[in-house]
Design a protein around this motif. Structure first.
Motif, PDB file in Angstrom:
ATOM      1  N   MET A   1       0.714  -1.645  -0.413  1.00 17.33           N
ATOM      2  CA  MET A   1       0.115   0.167  -0.128  1.00 17.33           C
ATOM      3  C   MET A   1       0.994   1.189  -0.097  1.00 17.33           C
ATOM      4  O   MET A   1       2.015   1.263   0.550  1.00 17.33           O
ATOM      5  N   THR A   2       0.414   1.988  -0.846  1.00 15.69           N
ATOM      6  CA  THR A   2       1.270   3.701  -0.736  1.00 15.69           C
ATOM      7  C   THR A   2       0.776   4.183   0.230  1.00 15.69           C
ATOM      8  O   THR A   2      -0.397   4.754   1.131  1.00 15.69           O
ATOM      9  N   GLU A   3       1.903   5.085   0.327  1.00 11.83           N
ATOM     10  CA  GLU A   3       2.264   5.814   1.841  1.00 11.83           C
ATOM     11  C   GLU A   3       2.307   7.088   1.102  1.00 11.83           C
ATOM     12  O   GLU A   3       2.822   7.303   0.169  1.00 11.83           O
TER      13      GLU A   3
ATOM     14  N   LEU B   1       7.197   3.047  -2.903  1.00 13.47           N
ATOM     15  CA  LEU B   1       5.749   3.226  -2.997  1.00 13.47           C
ATOM     16  C   LEU B   1       5.489   4.234  -2.157  1.00 13.47           C
ATOM     17  O   LEU B   1       4.742   4.021  -1.056  1.00 13.47           O
ATOM     18  N   LYS B   2       5.800   4.953  -1.790  1.00 13.77           N
ATOM     19  CA  LYS B   2       5.792   7.107  -0.915  1.00 13.77           C
ATOM     20  C   LYS B   2       5.083   7.532  -2.386  1.00 13.77           C
ATOM     21  O   LYS B   2       5.237   8.092  -3.516  1.00 13.77           O
ATOM     22  N   GLU B   3       4.368   8.351  -1.961  1.00 14.17           N
ATOM     23  CA  GLU B   3       4.116   9.276  -2.534  1.00 14.17           C
ATOM     24  C   GLU B   3       4.049  10.869  -1.982  1.00 14.17           C
ATOM     25  O   GLU B   3       3.655  11.290  -0.689  1.00 14.17           O
TER      26      GLU B   3
ATOM     27  N   ILE C   1      10.854   3.703  -7.272  1.00 19.18           N
ATOM     28  CA  ILE C   1      10.371   2.504  -7.386  1.00 19.18           C
ATOM     29  C   ILE C   1       8.964   2.711  -7.448  1.00 19.18           C
ATOM     30  O   ILE C   1       8.654   2.971  -5.572  1.00 19.18           O
ATOM     31  N   GLY C   2       8.161   2.994  -8.037  1.00 21.47           N
ATOM     32  CA  GLY C   2       6.640   3.254  -7.485  1.00 21.47           C
ATOM     33  C   GLY C   2       6.512   4.827  -6.094  1.00 21.47           C
ATOM     34  O   GLY C   2       5.479   4.871  -5.692  1.00 21.47           O
TER      35      GLY C   2
END
Length: 190
Positions: free
Chosen positions: A1-3, A22-24, A41-42
């Motif tokens: 899940m993205t933080e 995987l962070k925004e 990445i992501g």
């Protein structure tokens, strides 16, 4: 899940290889940070600013840059071509970007101001309406680029073949014209 991280300031941090995955980040500021070991990445950066940061040799894969400013940063040998192409919007000011790669990207309206862009790669890149303000483009690769309405007026050391690139309504200074006819080995005086 993205933080999701919003409106944060980061100072003088040294980041590890996968610390950003995987962070925004939205409306965040990074000052004096070291990203040289990062393998992004992501990650999504929206309306973020990087000031005096070092990205040299960082791996940027599947990263979204939306309204991102780089100011006084080292961006040596960074390959932006694997970035998320949806809403790709970045601007650079006072940066050292030598050997960076932007091939196959749509960079309409991007601004580069007072940047060293030696041997940068713009192959197959859409540079429509891009501003190159006082940039050193020595050995920059322009091949199959669309540079319509781009402004090269104050930049220097570039070589662009008008037969292999689209440069309709692009702006050049009189001194910069030699970079357009270099392959013909003409002698231009004045």
């Amino acid at each position: 899940m993205t933080e999701y991280i919003h409106d944060q300031d980061y100072f003088d941090n040294v980041y590890t290889e996968d610390e950003f995955n995987l962070k925004e980040f939205e409306v965040c500021n990074f000052t004096g940070c070291d990203f040289t070991k990062c393998n992004f990445i992501g990650v999504t950066f929206t309306d973020c600013t990087f000031t005096n940061c070092d990205f040299s040799n960082a791996k940027i894969n599947h990263v979204a840059f939306r309204g991102v400013n780089f100011i006084d940063c080292q961006v040596l040998d960074v390959n932006f071509s694997m970035c998320d192409k949806l809403i790709f919007e970045i601007h650079f000011k006072d940066c050292i970007m030598d050997f960076a790669k932007f091939y196959d990207l749509k960079m309409k309206g991007t601004s580069f101001t007072n940047c060293s862009m030696i041997a940068i790669d713009f192959m197959n890149t859409d540079l429509t309406d891009v501003l190159f303000d006082n940039c050193n483009l020595h050995k920059a690769v322009f091949h199959n680029t669309i540079a319509n309405k781009a402004d090269f007026t104050t930049s220097y050391n570039f070589s662009i073949d008008p037969e292999k690139n689209k440069i309709k309504k692009a702006s050049f200074s009189l001194a910069g014209l030699k970079g357009l006819v270099e392959k013909h080995e003409l002698i231009i005086r004045g």
